[in-house]
Design a protein around this motif. Structure first.
Motif, PDB file in Angstrom:
ATOM      1  N   SER A  59       0.843  -1.206   0.000  1.00  0.00           N
ATOM      2  CA  SER A  59       0.000   0.000   0.000  1.00  0.00           C
ATOM      3  C   SER A  59       0.885   1.266   0.000  1.00  0.00           C
ATOM      4  O   SER A  59       0.497   2.295  -0.536  1.00  0.00           O
ATOM      5  N   VAL A  60       2.098   1.149   0.586  1.00  0.00           N
ATOM      6  CA  VAL A  60       3.009   2.306   0.593  1.00  0.00           C
ATOM      7  C   VAL A  60       3.524   2.531  -0.828  1.00  0.00           C
ATOM      8  O   VAL A  60       3.572   3.667  -1.331  1.00  0.00           O
ATOM      9  N   THR A  61       3.879   1.431  -1.508  1.00  0.00           N
ATOM     10  CA  THR A  61       4.354   1.542  -2.896  1.00  0.00           C
ATOM     11  C   THR A  61       3.240   2.162  -3.750  1.00  0.00           C
ATOM     12  O   THR A  61       3.491   3.071  -4.546  1.00  0.00           O
ATOM     13  N   SER A  62       2.023   1.685  -3.538  1.00  0.00           N
ATOM     14  CA  SER A  62       0.889   2.182  -4.309  1.00  0.00           C
ATOM     15  C   SER A  62       0.692   3.686  -4.076  1.00  0.00           C
ATOM     16  O   SER A  62       0.476   4.451  -5.013  1.00  0.00           O
ATOM     17  N   GLN A  63       0.840   4.080  -2.826  1.00  0.00           N
ATOM     18  CA  GLN A  63       0.713   5.514  -2.483  1.00  0.00           C
ATOM     19  C   GLN A  63       1.767   6.354  -3.197  1.00  0.00           C
ATOM     20  O   GLN A  63       1.487   7.434  -3.704  1.00  0.00           O
ATOM     21  N   ASN A  64       3.031   5.808  -3.237  1.00  0.00           N
ATOM     22  CA  ASN A  64       4.125   6.542  -3.888  1.00  0.00           C
ATOM     23  C   ASN A  64       3.856   6.696  -5.386  1.00  0.00           C
ATOM     24  O   ASN A  64       4.097   7.761  -5.962  1.00  0.00           O
ATOM     25  N   VAL A  65       3.344   5.622  -6.000  1.00  0.00           N
ATOM     26  CA  VAL A  65       3.054   5.676  -7.444  1.00  0.00           C
ATOM     27  C   VAL A  65       1.961   6.715  -7.701  1.00  0.00           C
ATOM     28  O   VAL A  65       2.070   7.547  -8.601  1.00  0.00           O
ATOM     29  N   ARG A  66       0.919   6.680  -6.881  1.00  0.00           N
ATOM     30  CA  ARG A  66      -0.182   7.643  -7.052  1.00  0.00           C
ATOM     31  C   ARG A  66       0.311   9.074  -6.876  1.00  0.00           C
ATOM     32  O   ARG A  66      -0.073   9.972  -7.609  1.00  0.00           O
ATOM     33  N   ARG A  67       1.215   9.279  -5.881  1.00  0.00           N
ATOM     34  CA  ARG A  67       1.695  10.639  -5.620  1.00  0.00           C
ATOM     35  C   ARG A  67       2.483  11.163  -6.819  1.00  0.00           C
ATOM     36  O   ARG A  67       2.265  12.279  -7.284  1.00  0.00           O
ATOM     37  N   GLU A  68       3.425  10.302  -7.333  1.00  0.00           N
ATOM     38  CA  GLU A  68       4.213  10.752  -8.492  1.00  0.00           C
ATOM     39  C   GLU A  68       3.280  11.000  -9.682  1.00  0.00           C
ATOM     40  O   GLU A  68       3.413  12.001 -10.391  1.00  0.00           O
ATOM     41  N   ALA A  69       2.285  10.092  -9.883  1.00  0.00           N
ATOM     42  CA  ALA A  69       1.376  10.221 -11.032  1.00  0.00           C
ATOM     43  C   ALA A  69       0.529  11.482 -10.935  1.00  0.00           C
ATOM     44  O   ALA A  69       0.335  12.185 -11.927  1.00  0.00           O
ATOM     45  N   ARG A  70       0.043  11.789  -9.728  1.00  0.00           N
ATOM     46  CA  ARG A  70      -0.827  12.974  -9.559  1.00  0.00           C
ATOM     47  C   ARG A  70      -0.077  14.244  -9.937  1.00  0.00           C
ATOM     48  O   ARG A  70      -0.585  15.103 -10.641  1.00  0.00           O
ATOM     49  N   LEU A  71       1.161  14.307  -9.460  1.00  0.00           N
ATOM     50  CA  LEU A  71       1.953  15.497  -9.726  1.00  0.00           C
ATOM     51  C   LEU A  71       2.324  15.585 -11.207  1.00  0.00           C
ATOM     52  O   LEU A  71       2.172  16.620 -11.854  1.00  0.00           O
ATOM     53  N   PHE A  72       2.791  14.452 -11.738  1.00  0.00           N
ATOM     54  CA  PHE A  72       3.236  14.349 -13.122  1.00  0.00           C
ATOM     55  C   PHE A  72       2.077  14.694 -14.072  1.00  0.00           C
ATOM     56  O   PHE A  72       2.250  15.399 -15.070  1.00  0.00           O
ATOM     57  N   ALA A  73       0.865  14.204 -13.737  1.00  0.00           N
ATOM     58  CA  ALA A  73      -0.282  14.348 -14.639  1.00  0.00           C
ATOM     59  C   ALA A  73      -0.693  15.794 -14.847  1.00  0.00           C
ATOM     60  O   ALA A  73      -1.309  16.133 -15.849  1.00  0.00           O
ATOM     61  N   MET A  74      -0.364  16.668 -13.902  1.00  0.00           N
ATOM     62  CA  MET A  74      -0.823  18.057 -14.082  1.00  0.00           C
ATOM     63  C   MET A  74       0.195  18.895 -14.859  1.00  0.00           C
ATOM     64  O   MET A  74      -0.024  20.071 -15.081  1.00  0.00           O
ATOM     65  N   LEU A  75       1.303  18.265 -15.312  1.00  0.00           N
ATOM     66  CA  LEU A  75       2.334  19.040 -16.000  1.00  0.00           C
ATOM     67  C   LEU A  75       2.190  18.933 -17.513  1.00  0.00           C
ATOM     68  O   LEU A  75       2.136  17.829 -18.063  1.00  0.00           O
ATOM     69  N   THR A  76       2.111  20.060 -18.176  1.00  0.00           N
ATOM     70  CA  THR A  76       2.015  20.099 -19.642  1.00  0.00           C
ATOM     71  C   THR A  76       2.950  21.170 -20.163  1.00  0.00           C
ATOM     72  O   THR A  76       2.687  22.368 -20.008  1.00  0.00           O
ATOM     73  N   HIS A  77       4.064  20.740 -20.727  1.00  0.00           N
ATOM     74  CA  HIS A  77       5.039  21.694 -21.266  1.00  0.00           C
ATOM     75  C   HIS A  77       5.900  20.944 -22.282  1.00  0.00           C
ATOM     76  O   HIS A  77       6.194  19.760 -22.082  1.00  0.00           O
ATOM     77  N   PRO A  78       6.338  21.626 -23.373  1.00  0.00           N
ATOM     78  CA  PRO A  78       7.139  20.918 -24.383  1.00  0.00           C
ATOM     79  C   PRO A  78       8.451  20.345 -23.838  1.00  0.00           C
ATOM     80  O   PRO A  78       9.006  19.424 -24.448  1.00  0.00           O
ATOM     81  N   ASN A  79       8.964  20.864 -22.739  1.00  0.00           N
ATOM     82  CA  ASN A  79      10.228  20.345 -22.213  1.00  0.00           C
ATOM     83  C   ASN A  79      10.053  19.479 -20.967  1.00  0.00           C
ATOM     84  O   ASN A  79      11.018  19.242 -20.218  1.00  0.00           O
ATOM     85  N   ILE A  80       8.838  19.027 -20.748  1.00  0.00           N
ATOM     86  CA  ILE A  80       8.567  18.100 -19.644  1.00  0.00           C
ATOM     87  C   ILE A  80       7.973  16.842 -20.263  1.00  0.00           C
ATOM     88  O   ILE A  80       7.037  16.932 -21.064  1.00  0.00           O
ATOM     89  N   ILE A  81       8.523  15.694 -19.920  1.00  0.00           N
ATOM     90  CA  ILE A  81       8.012  14.444 -20.501  1.00  0.00           C
ATOM     91  C   ILE A  81       6.530  14.275 -20.134  1.00  0.00           C
ATOM     92  O   ILE A  81       6.128  14.661 -19.029  1.00  0.00           O
ATOM     93  N   THR A  82       5.748  13.754 -21.085  1.00  0.00           N
ATOM     94  CA  THR A  82       4.306  13.617 -20.843  1.00  0.00           C
ATOM     95  C   THR A  82       3.990  12.266 -20.197  1.00  0.00           C
ATOM     96  O   THR A  82       4.494  11.231 -20.629  1.00  0.00           O
ATOM     97  N   LEU A  83       3.149  12.308 -19.187  1.00  0.00           N
ATOM     98  CA  LEU A  83       2.641  11.067 -18.589  1.00  0.00           C
ATOM     99  C   LEU A  83       1.416  10.651 -19.385  1.00  0.00           C
ATOM    100  O   LEU A  83       0.452  11.410 -19.501  1.00  0.00           O
TER     101      LEU A  83
END
Ligand code: ATP
Length: 293
Positions: A59-83
């Motif tokens: 559940s801790v691993t799952s939480q870490n994945v969700r945290r990285e995904a939540r943050l990553f998902a809100m980023l949209t820029h040509p020089n930031i890799i897209t999730l």
């Protein structure tokens, strides 16, 4: 089939069924886990699999994945890799990202000599991506682990002026939640206040950059990425018009020696303090600190 959208606060990520992914080969291993080249719905993708620590509850691993995904998902820029999506099916939890075929910047820099105008353009792209993270994203974000391994080229370096993408948001944090936290990052790229007191700020990200003021001991003395970007953009035009490639490469050799000298000095100081000699700098894994939040 999963394929639903998960909305967590303002951040949305697409949930992907593991059965839809085809993993082809391991392209790297980071602190988070293995990264594979694969395909998803006909597109090449990079799949970052979450490493399951045997001492840690899933559940801790799952939480870490969700945290990285939540943050990553809100980023949209040509020089930031897209999730592109996230698989949350245990034990195959992974992030599915746009694939950057040109490999990490560290590899491109270690290979053949790159013309100065391309080098400066890469710096401009990184500064543009970092300015977006600090000031343009929905919530300002501090990356905390900006380095050449975490900047990937979209195409091979031989292509003219390939696009650079910043990756690896495993350590990144939303700015308003970030001041003091457990040590994390990579020593060779860390700001002194992060090593000494684990205090992060926008200034700790710009320490991993150029120009010289970015190396100021005081994080408040370091320029913002807006200032760094303005300086680099002005330099980009000058370099193309004025800089002779041979003189640039001999300057570069001088800088390499200077930086090597700085690291030798650090190693010597560390030895005197009694910790024994730190491992060589090319062994970057030896300089990783823990990823605990
Ligand atoms: N979207 C991507 N496209 C292509 N290659 C990628 C992508 N994301 C990561 N990689 C490659 O996978 C490798 C591991 O990346 P990852 O970001 O997980 O770890 P790292 O930055 O090398 O180490 P750490 O996470 O410990 O800082 C790197 O060599 C990187 O170039």
């Amino acid at each position: 089939m999963v394929n639903t959208y998960c909305t967590v606060r303002q951040n949305t990520f697409k949930e992907v069924d593991f059965a839809e992914l085809s993993l082809e080969e391991v392209i790297g291993v980071g602190g988070f886990g293995k990264v594979y080249r694969g395909t998803w719905r006909g597109d090449l993708v990079a799949v970052k699999a979450a490493r399951q620590d045997p001492d840690e509850d899933i559940s801790v691993t799952s939480q870490n994945v969700r945290r990285e995904a939540r943050l990553f998902a809100m980023l949209t820029h040509p020089n930031i890799i897209t999730l592109k999506g996230v698989c949350l099916q245990e034990p195959n939890m992974c992030l599915i990202m746009e694939y950057a075929a040109g490999g990490p910047l560290s590899r491109a820099l270690a290979g053949r000599r790159i013309p100065p105008h391309i080098l400066v353009n890469w710096a401009v792209q990184i500064a543009g991506g970092m300015l977006y993270l600090h000031s343009g994203a929905i919530v300002p974000v501090i990356h905390r682990d900006l380095k050449s391994n975490n900047s990937n080229l979209l195409a091979r370096p031989s292509a003219r002026g390939p696009t650079l993408k910043i990756t690896d948001f495993g350590l990144a944090r939303e700015w308003h939640k970030t001041t003091k936290m457990s040590a994390a990052g990579t020593y060779a790229w860390m700001a002194p206040e992060v090593i000494k007191t684990s205090t992060f700020s926008r200034g700790s990200d710009s320490r991993s950059s150029l120009p010289a003021e970015c190396w100021d001991q005081d994080p408040h003395g370091r320029p913002s990425f807006a200032a760094v970007l303005a300086q680099l953009s002005a330099l980009e035009h000058r370099v193309l018009d004025e800089m002779h490639q041979d003189s640039f490469h001999s300057l570069q050799d001088g800088w390499k020696l200077e930086i090597q000298g700085m690291f030798d000095e650090l190693r010597a100081k560390e030895k005197v303090r009694g910790g024994g000699a730190p491992p060589p700098l090319h062994d970057s894994s030896a300089y990783r600190l823990t990823r605990t939040p």
